[in-house]
Design a protein around this motif. Structure first.
Motif, mmCIF file in Angstrom:
data_model
loop_
_atom_site.group_PDB
_atom_site.id
_atom_site.type_symbol
_atom_site.label_atom_id
_atom_site.label_comp_id
_atom_site.label_asym_id
_atom_site.label_seq_id
_atom_site.Cartn_x
_atom_site.Cartn_y
_atom_site.Cartn_z
ATOM 1 N N THR A 1 0.854 -1.190 0.000
ATOM 2 C CA THR A 1 0.000 0.000 0.000
ATOM 3 C C THR A 1 0.886 1.234 0.000
ATOM 4 O O THR A 1 2.041 1.192 0.421
ATOM 5 N N ARG A 2 0.313 2.338 -0.470
ATOM 6 C CA ARG A 2 1.067 3.587 -0.493
ATOM 7 C C ARG A 2 1.431 4.042 0.914
ATOM 8 O O ARG A 2 2.537 4.536 1.148
ATOM 9 N N SER A 3 0.522 3.877 1.836
ATOM 10 C CA SER A 3 0.805 4.315 3.204
ATOM 11 C C SER A 3 1.951 3.520 3.813
ATOM 12 O O SER A 3 2.766 4.056 4.562
ATOM 13 N N ALA A 4 2.037 2.217 3.483
ATOM 14 C CA ALA A 4 3.116 1.388 4.026
ATOM 15 C C ALA A 4 4.471 1.778 3.458
ATOM 16 O O ALA A 4 5.511 1.489 4.065
ATOM 17 N N LEU A 5 4.469 2.445 2.277
ATOM 18 C CA LEU A 5 5.721 2.854 1.653
ATOM 19 C C LEU A 5 6.160 4.251 2.076
ATOM 20 O O LEU A 5 7.274 4.663 1.773
ATOM 21 N N ARG A 6 5.284 4.957 2.761
ATOM 22 C CA ARG A 6 5.636 6.301 3.203
ATOM 23 C C ARG A 6 6.443 6.252 4.487
ATOM 24 O O ARG A 6 6.511 5.223 5.162
ATOM 25 N N ALA A 7 7.071 7.373 4.820
ATOM 26 C CA ALA A 7 7.953 7.433 5.983
ATOM 27 C C ALA A 7 7.264 6.869 7.215
ATOM 28 O O ALA A 7 6.143 7.249 7.550
ATOM 29 N N GLY A 8 7.952 5.932 7.876
ATOM 30 C CA GLY A 8 7.407 5.307 9.068
ATOM 31 C C GLY A 8 6.671 4.018 8.796
ATOM 32 O O GLY A 8 6.449 3.224 9.712
ATOM 33 N N GLY A 9 6.282 3.790 7.531
ATOM 34 C CA GLY A 9 5.572 2.570 7.178
ATOM 35 C C GLY A 9 6.493 1.362 7.190
ATOM 36 O O GLY A 9 7.704 1.472 7.002
ATOM 37 N N VAL A 10 5.916 0.188 7.363
ATOM 38 C CA VAL A 10 6.736 -1.021 7.483
ATOM 39 C C VAL A 10 7.509 -1.318 6.198
ATOM 40 O O VAL A 10 8.683 -1.738 6.243
ATOM 41 N N LEU A 11 6.909 -1.112 5.034
ATOM 42 C CA LEU A 11 7.617 -1.363 3.778
ATOM 43 C C LEU A 11 8.661 -0.283 3.515
ATOM 44 O O LEU A 11 9.725 -0.566 2.940
ATOM 45 N N HIS A 12 8.380 0.947 3.919
ATOM 46 C CA HIS A 12 9.369 2.022 3.832
ATOM 47 C C HIS A 12 10.629 1.636 4.589
ATOM 48 O O HIS A 12 11.751 1.744 4.082
ATOM 49 N N ASN A 13 10.452 1.157 5.797
ATOM 50 C CA ASN A 13 11.603 0.780 6.618
ATOM 51 C C ASN A 13 12.353 -0.404 6.013
ATOM 52 O O ASN A 13 13.590 -0.451 6.041
ATOM 53 N N SER A 14 11.615 -1.355 5.439
ATOM 54 C CA SER A 14 12.273 -2.553 4.900
ATOM 55 C C SER A 14 13.107 -2.244 3.663
ATOM 56 O O SER A 14 14.222 -2.762 3.515
ATOM 57 N N VAL A 15 12.607 -1.382 2.749
ATOM 58 C CA VAL A 15 13.388 -1.089 1.543
ATOM 59 C C VAL A 15 14.583 -0.196 1.869
ATOM 60 O O VAL A 15 15.640 -0.306 1.237
#
Length: 221
Positions: A39-53
């Motif tokens: 999801t877009r929200s997960a890719l934004r700062a603080g999101g779980v996918l943001h942190n993983s990438v």
């Protein structure tokens, strides 16, 4: 010239990557797999996918420059642009491909498009091709802040030139009593002015080296 990320190519990359000179040094476009819905929200700062990438990029001495949220969400994979200041492009991509979560990695290629105007007689202007004007037009077509004085036989107010005319500065040095700078008996001054700054891509006449410029006609002959 214009730069863009060739994201669509990533889905068809083979295991090896052909390198050429038309790419941004130290950059890579990467597709990561995701262990959860993207999801877009997960890719934004603080999101779980943001942190993983970000952690994945850091593991290969790189950083994330951008995450393409909408594309990632619609495709179910994570599309990102990464950059390394210490690795070459080839080293960066090879390091990324060692990771199990990397589906594909490619150089951030530079594609070049030559701008071709639609002017009526453009195909007859062989000289513009000789000086690589179409390639230059990808970067700029001139500026109204630039003034060019054409000292020649005068200036005919052709519709392909009037938009670029700095009329208030025009002078006729051949006649001290009557300022007839706009009388061009031989046509040469108008021709030169057109080469310098005929408006390009307006379906009229020709294209000048500069599509946007201010021409000052000086009649000297």
């Amino acid at each position: 010239m214009k730069k863009f990320f060739a994201l669509s190519l990533l889905l068809v990359l083979a295991s090896s990557c052909a390198f050429a000179e038309d790419y941004v040094k130290g950059d890579a476009i990467v597709v990561f797999s995701a262990n959860q819905p993207v999801t877009r929200s997960a890719l934004r700062a603080g999101g779980v996918l943001h942190n993983s990438v970000h952690a994945a990029a850091n593991s290969v001495n790189a950083s994330v420059k951008a995450a393409y949220e909408t594309l990632s969400e619609s495709d179910g994979k994570i599309f990102v642009h990464v950059h390394s200041d210490v690795l070459t492009t080839e080293q960066l991509i090879n390091a990324l491909k060692q990771r199990n979560d990397v589906i594909a990695a490619s150089p951030n290629r530079i594609n070049k498009f030559s701008k071709t105007p639609n002017d009526e007689f453009y195909n007859e202007l062989w000289g513009l091709e000789k000086i690589n004007a179409p390639q230059a037009w990808d970067s700029t077509t001139g500026s109204q802040d630039i003034y060019v004085a054409v000292i020649d036989s005068g200036f005919y107010k052709h519709p392909d030139l009037t938009a670029n005319l700095a009329e208030k500065y025009a002078l006729d040095f051949t006649n001290t009593y009557d300022n007839k700078w706009d009388l061009d008996e031989v046509g040469h001054g108008t021709h030169v002015a057109g080469t310098v700054g005929a408006v390009g891509n307006n379906n009229i006449g020709v294209a000048g080296v500069n599509w946007n410029v201010k021409i000052i006609p000086f009649k000297g002959i």
